[in-house]
Write an enzyme that holds these catalytic residues in place. Structure first.
Site, PDB file in Angstrom:
ATOM      1  N   ARG A  79       0.793  -1.106   0.028  1.00 33.07           N
ATOM      2  CA  ARG A  79       0.172  -0.122  -0.115  1.00 33.07           C
ATOM      3  C   ARG A  79       0.804   1.330   0.071  1.00 33.07           C
ATOM      4  O   ARG A  79       2.179   1.056   0.213  1.00 33.07           O
ATOM      5  CB  ARG A  79      -1.130   0.005   1.177  1.00 33.07           C
ATOM      6  CG  ARG A  79      -0.590  -0.712   2.363  1.00 33.07           C
ATOM      7  CD  ARG A  79       0.450  -0.227   3.380  1.00 33.07           C
ATOM      8  NE  ARG A  79       0.314   1.159   3.483  1.00 33.07           N
ATOM      9  CZ  ARG A  79       1.154   2.014   3.708  1.00 33.07           C
ATOM     10  NH1 ARG A  79       2.653   1.542   3.599  1.00 33.07           N
ATOM     11  NH2 ARG A  79       0.949   3.289   4.181  1.00 33.07           N
ATOM     12  N   GLY A  80       0.167   2.395  -0.289  1.00 29.53           N
ATOM     13  CA  GLY A  80       1.015   3.486  -0.475  1.00 29.53           C
ATOM     14  C   GLY A  80       1.037   3.775  -1.961  1.00 29.53           C
ATOM     15  O   GLY A  80       1.287   2.890  -2.782  1.00 29.53           O
ATOM     16  N   ALA A  81       0.751   4.977  -2.303  1.00 30.57           N
ATOM     17  CA  ALA A  81       0.571   5.044  -3.957  1.00 30.57           C
ATOM     18  C   ALA A  81       1.891   4.843  -4.765  1.00 30.57           C
ATOM     19  O   ALA A  81       1.690   4.141  -5.681  1.00 30.57           O
ATOM     20  CB  ALA A  81       0.085   6.563  -4.166  1.00 30.57           C
ATOM     21  N   ARG A 134      -7.129  -0.699  -7.043  1.00 32.71           N
ATOM     22  CA  ARG A 134      -7.460   0.194  -6.160  1.00 32.71           C
ATOM     23  C   ARG A 134      -7.647   1.534  -7.040  1.00 32.71           C
ATOM     24  O   ARG A 134      -6.790   1.798  -7.857  1.00 32.71           O
ATOM     25  CB  ARG A 134      -6.350   0.368  -5.113  1.00 32.71           C
ATOM     26  CG  ARG A 134      -6.287  -0.714  -3.948  1.00 32.71           C
ATOM     27  CD  ARG A 134      -5.410  -0.485  -2.984  1.00 32.71           C
ATOM     28  NE  ARG A 134      -6.278   0.393  -1.950  1.00 32.71           N
ATOM     29  CZ  ARG A 134      -5.811   1.076  -0.884  1.00 32.71           C
ATOM     30  NH1 ARG A 134      -4.402   0.693  -0.736  1.00 32.71           N
ATOM     31  NH2 ARG A 134      -6.603   1.587  -0.231  1.00 32.71           N
ATOM     32  N   GLN A 148      -2.242   2.180  10.090  1.00 33.50           N
ATOM     33  CA  GLN A 148      -1.171   2.294   9.350  1.00 33.50           C
ATOM     34  C   GLN A 148       0.162   3.087  10.119  1.00 33.50           C
ATOM     35  O   GLN A 148       1.105   2.703  10.142  1.00 33.50           O
ATOM     36  CB  GLN A 148      -1.054   2.881   7.860  1.00 33.50           C
ATOM     37  CG  GLN A 148      -1.866   2.063   6.714  1.00 33.50           C
ATOM     38  CD  GLN A 148      -3.387   2.358   6.948  1.00 33.50           C
ATOM     39  OE1 GLN A 148      -4.056   2.783   7.844  1.00 33.50           O
ATOM     40  NE2 GLN A 148      -3.917   2.506   5.637  1.00 33.50           N
ATOM     41  N   ASP A 200      -2.389  10.196  -2.290  1.00 34.54           N
ATOM     42  CA  ASP A 200      -2.535   8.974  -3.122  1.00 34.54           C
ATOM     43  C   ASP A 200      -3.083   9.648  -4.536  1.00 34.54           C
ATOM     44  O   ASP A 200      -2.707   9.315  -5.602  1.00 34.54           O
ATOM     45  CB  ASP A 200      -3.724   8.261  -2.556  1.00 34.54           C
ATOM     46  CG  ASP A 200      -3.143   7.435  -1.623  1.00 34.54           C
ATOM     47  OD1 ASP A 200      -2.861   6.013  -1.658  1.00 34.54           O
ATOM     48  OD2 ASP A 200      -2.952   7.897  -0.458  1.00 34.54           O
ATOM     49  N   ASN A 252      -5.693  11.887   0.443  1.00 36.62           N
ATOM     50  CA  ASN A 252      -4.755  10.899   1.339  1.00 36.62           C
ATOM     51  C   ASN A 252      -5.705  10.051   2.234  1.00 36.62           C
ATOM     52  O   ASN A 252      -7.032  10.140   2.134  1.00 36.62           O
ATOM     53  CB  ASN A 252      -3.721  11.998   2.070  1.00 36.62           C
ATOM     54  CG  ASN A 252      -2.681  11.125   2.635  1.00 36.62           C
ATOM     55  OD1 ASN A 252      -2.008  10.464   2.076  1.00 36.62           O
ATOM     56  ND2 ASN A 252      -2.447  11.155   3.994  1.00 36.62           N
ATOM     57  N   LYS A 253      -5.088   9.452   3.249  1.00 37.23           N
ATOM     58  CA  LYS A 253      -5.762   8.629   4.075  1.00 37.23           C
ATOM     59  C   LYS A 253      -6.929   9.377   4.800  1.00 37.23           C
ATOM     60  O   LYS A 253      -6.617  10.207   5.334  1.00 37.23           O
ATOM     61  CB  LYS A 253      -4.716   7.668   4.987  1.00 37.23           C
ATOM     62  CG  LYS A 253      -5.232   6.539   5.770  1.00 37.23           C
ATOM     63  CD  LYS A 253      -6.136   5.635   4.985  1.00 37.23           C
ATOM     64  CE  LYS A 253      -5.223   5.151   3.896  1.00 37.23           C
ATOM     65  NZ  LYS A 253      -6.078   4.217   3.000  1.00 37.23           N
TER      66      LYS A 253
END
Length: 349
Positions: free
Chosen positions: A47-49, A91, A199, A240, A250-251
């Site tokens: 995960r993480g763009a 995603r 996270q 992201d 973002n998250k």
């Protein structure tokens, strides 16, 4: 700095660190098809763009090798179509995923000679470039952070994980924090736990602890209190997807921290590579927001914490309006008070 094989090519397979098991277990998984890589992205093994973009690129390469093992396809674009589709749909919010696929896809219609090898070289180039861009944006971001207050080190708050675990290495937001330590000598970090996938607690605190940072873990709802007490000097997060006007997805929870930072006069920095900026998306209103399964909210590692039958709303991201962003930090430089005009002038090639 600790180096993680977040998504790499090893012995003809895509090797990923299963981040769902951190911090209690370090386990690596290997994938031999685009379908396997796509499922790993969807299930948040990676995960993480930027890391998702790297994984997707390697997913294209491994699919080509898989197909070549059964005989060279008559049409590479046709043979790869299903694998590309699965990867694109893994995603929807992280724009780096589509960016990486768009970079590799033209090769499918070109010279078929040694195509799998050429796809792999391009995927490796994406990974190498990401590490370099993270280091460049780290230096640019650290240069605009406020000087440490008298009597204590600079204290930075971050949300989610935008570090080496979310990139090919070094990190975006955590890259700025790492570069800040090089500039100021000592930096303390407040990491929000980042519900519901944790996270910050599972990944950021663990990653920074391993690199010798002093890390304080807080719940997401404690950031306003910490800011009001003067404990936070700057907030640095990743992204992201960033729209053409500077709105940043973002998250989930990032927007609230940005509002609180503005209320308390604290700089709010968004760090991301150029590949995360989507000039085709005018504003944050057009950014697709992924919704995750309900059990991520109702359960914690298999243990139910919510009442049976309760309804759940679980968006994975929110959008912070550009007006709340003090500066957007990229490998090409910093855009202060980003808007559509400044973004295009500073970053559009």
């Amino acid at each position: 700095m600790t180096v993680f094989d977040v998504a790499v090519w090893k012995d003809g397979k895509v090797r990923m660190l299963d981040q769902r098991l951190l911090p209690t277990e370090e386990r690596y998984l290997e994938f031999t098809s685009a379908a396997g890589v796509a499922e790993a992205i969807r299930a948040m093994v990676v995960r993480g763009a930027p890391a998702i973009g790297c994984a997707a690129a390697f997913g294209v390469a491994v699919e080509a090798f898989r197909l070549a093992d059964s005989g060279t396809p008559a049409s590479w674009p046709e043979a790869m179509a299903e694998g590309m589709r699965l990867l694109r749909q893994a995603r929807p919010t992280a724009v780096n995923l589509g960016w990486a696929l768009d970079r590799l896809e033209p090769l499918l219609a070109g010279d078929p000679v040694d195509l799998p090898q050429r796809l792999l070289r391009e995927a490796e180039a994406i990974r190498t470039e990401d590490i370099a861009s993270c280091r460049a944006m780290g230096k640019a971001g650290a240069a605009i952070l406020p000087a440490p207050p008298s009597g204590r080190p600079l204290t930075i708050m971050t949300h989610c994980n935008a570090g080496a675990l979310a990139t090919a290495g070094y990190g975006t937001a955590l890259g700025v924090i790492r570069a800040a330590r090089e500039r100021f000598g000592e930096v303390r970090v407040f990491a929000t736990e980042t519900r519901p996938f944790w996270q910050g607690a599972r990944l950021t605190a663990w990653e920074l602890e391993r690199d010798g940072f002093e890390v304080t873990l807080i719940t997401d709802s404690m950031s306003g209190h910490a800011m009001s007490r003067g404990l936070i000097d700057a907030v640095v997060v990743g992204a992201d997807r960033v729209a053409a006007n500077g709105d940043a997805a973002n998250k989930i929870g990032t927007y609230g921290h940005a509002v609180l930072a503005r209320r308390h006069g604290i700089p709010f920095l968004v760090a991301c590579p150029l590949s995360t900026i989507d000039f085709k998306t005018p504003t944050g209103l057009e950014i697709p927001i992924e919704e995750r399964p309900a059990d991520e909210v109702t359960h914690v590692r298999g243990l139910r914490i919510a009442a049976e039958g309760v309804k759940v709303f679980n968006p994975a991201f929110d959008v912070t309006p550009a007006e709340l962003v003090t500066a957007l930090v990229t490998e090409r430089g910093v855009v202060h008070a980003p808007d559509a005009i400044r973004m295009r002038a500073a970053l559009k090639a």
